[in-house]
Motif scaffolding. Structure first.
Motif, mmCIF file in Angstrom:
data_model
loop_
_atom_site.group_PDB
_atom_site.id
_atom_site.type_symbol
_atom_site.label_atom_id
_atom_site.label_comp_id
_atom_site.label_asym_id
_atom_site.label_seq_id
_atom_site.Cartn_x
_atom_site.Cartn_y
_atom_site.Cartn_z
ATOM 1 N N ARG A 1 -1.072 4.190 0.974
ATOM 2 C CA ARG A 1 -1.887 4.876 1.968
ATOM 3 C C ARG A 1 -2.035 3.979 3.201
ATOM 4 N NH1 ARG A 1 -5.039 9.114 -0.136
ATOM 5 N NH2 ARG A 1 -4.847 9.364 -2.408
ATOM 6 N N ALA B 1 -5.885 9.797 5.828
ATOM 7 C CA ALA B 1 -6.302 8.605 6.576
ATOM 8 C C ALA B 1 -6.772 8.978 7.979
ATOM 9 C CB ALA B 1 -5.147 7.604 6.646
ATOM 10 N N THR C 1 -3.672 1.854 5.877
ATOM 11 C CA THR C 1 -4.973 1.186 5.918
ATOM 12 C C THR C 1 -5.649 1.453 7.265
ATOM 13 O OG1 THR C 1 -4.089 -0.843 6.879
ATOM 14 C CG2 THR C 1 -4.048 -0.659 4.453
ATOM 15 N N VAL D 1 0.835 -1.198 0.000
ATOM 16 C CA VAL D 1 0.000 0.000 0.000
ATOM 17 C C VAL D 1 0.871 1.250 0.000
ATOM 18 C CG1 VAL D 1 -1.907 -1.150 1.217
ATOM 19 C CG2 VAL D 1 -0.151 0.077 2.537
#
Length: 407
Positions: A95, A131, A97, A93
């Motif tokens: 970003r 996020a 999670t 990833v």
């Protein structure tokens, strides 16, 4: 005057750490995340009895900084000494999670930046803020200098051209610290984040060098530590807003040598002396603030491996450096233009996947649009044409960021 970075101030002042009491803390760090005494921030924070470290994150090139090139991923791991997970933000990833975000309440962001839009730590900060937005999580930036200082240069990224090397509509050389950039991100993208900057003390980005030492963005008493494998010197950090464009070409940026991203180009089939003469004839006003030197190298890996390359070395250092005159983005653009004029059919632009962008030319991804490439390839264009589309962007950005400056 000694400059105290955000990390050092947080470690020295229990009052600054007080809001962390009873909260789970995560750290985003890399090899340059060091105290003034060269202790890594992960170890320094773990030694604080009032900081409860529950996870850590590494950006591109990894927490250890061991991954050499772009698109070389890092896996998640577990730190056995601290007993915490270390998540990669350049692996499965980009970003964080929800599961990663659930490991902490406060995220301390302690990355040394280079002051350039394409350096991916800028985008990693945006992704972390996004996020955290609306979750009640806190993000603190432990601020560090922008080694390129306040000068602004380059075309603004065009809407729709966003990527991992293009977090938003800013020029290549943005003139902000990451703490300041976070303030702009929150306003620009309307994010709902409990955001705090642990500011530096004593940082004066326009203070000149003393006794021939660094100055102008980087405090002379602090040694330079690579924030990524090829960011090996202050000279590189100053030149990077230009030399990074070589990543989108078939010219060597010096990877596989001891001075990567400190050359205007290297190639076995280009005459550097002739290019330098053409640059001086075409736009000598873009060559100020540094010295250029013809040199040769044979890369041990990467482009033109094992081949003798003719090159031009940039020296934005010592007595050659003029902080306010040096314009690395235009200097690099000029080198491209000179090569195109001397070698009209040269395969300048590299066509390959760049930072996971599969449909656009890498040079356009890097510049946030096709403007630079189109100017280089237009046989009739002159220096003033590039200035005409770039200078208004630079002036708009200078006004836009004024409310977010902390120093």
């Amino acid at each position: 005057m000694t400059v105290h970075f955000g990390l050092d101030r947080l470690l020295a002042d229990p009052a600054l750490r007080a809001p962390l009491a009873g909260r789970r803390v995560s750290l985003v760090a890399h090899p340059a995340s060091l105290t003034s005494g060269l202790v890594h921030s992960l170890d320094a924070l773990a030694a604080c009895g009032d900081v409860n470290l529950t996870s850590a994150f590494g950006p591109q090139h990894g927490l250890k900084g061991d991954k050499q090139d772009n698109m070389v991923e890092t896996e998640d791991e577990f730190d056995p000494a601290l007993g915490i997970p270390v998540f990669s933000l350049y692996g499965q990833v980009r970003r964080p999670t929800p599961a990663m975000m659930d490991t902490a309440d406060v995220f301390l962001f302690d990355l040394q930046d280079l002051g350039c839009r394409i350096y991916t730590f800028v985008t990693t900060l945006l992704y972390l803020l996004e996020a955290a937005s609306g979750t009640g999580k806190s993000v603190w930036v432990l601020d560090r200098p922008n080694p390129a200082g306040r000068p602004i240069e380059g075309l603004t990224l065009i809407p729709g051209q966003e990527s991992f090397v293009g977090a938003g509509p800013m020029p290549m050389r943005h003139g902000l610290t990451l703490g300041e950039m976070g303030r702009w991100f929150i306003d620009h993208y309307k994010l709902d984040v409990d955001y705090r900057v642990i500011t530096m003390e004593g940082w004066a980005p326009d203070a000149p060098a003393r006794a021939g030492l660094a100055g102008f963005g980087w405090p002379e008493e602090r040694i330079w530590i690579n924030p990524s494998p090829n960011a090996a010197s202050l000279n590189m950090a100053r030149a990077y807003a230009g030399t990074v464009m070589l990543e989108g070409t078939n010219l060597s940026e010096g990877r596989g040598t001891t001075r990567p991203l400190e050359v205007l180009f290297g190639a076995p089939d280009v005459d550097a002396k002739a290019v330098l003469a053409e640059m001086q004839a075409f736009a000598p006003q873009w060559m100020t603030g540094c010295a250029l030197r013809e040199c040769w190298f044979s890369p041990t890996f990467h482009k033109h491996v094992g081949q003798l390359c003719s090159a031009l070395m940039i020296h934005a250092e010592g007595g050659f450096y003029d902080h306010h005159a040096f314009r690395p983005w235009r200097l690099q653009a000029l080198a491209f233009k000179a090569i195109r004029r001397l070698y009209p059919d040269y395969p300048l632009w590299r066509d390959f996947p760049y930072e996971y962008e599969l449909t656009r030319l890498a040079i356009d991804v890097i510049n946030g649009g096709p403007g630079l490439r189109e100017w280089v390839d237009d046989a009739g264009s002159v220096a003033g044409d590039l200035d005409a589309i770039t200078a208004p962007d630079e002036m708009r950005w200078a006004e836009e960021i004024r409310p977010y400056l902390l120093y």
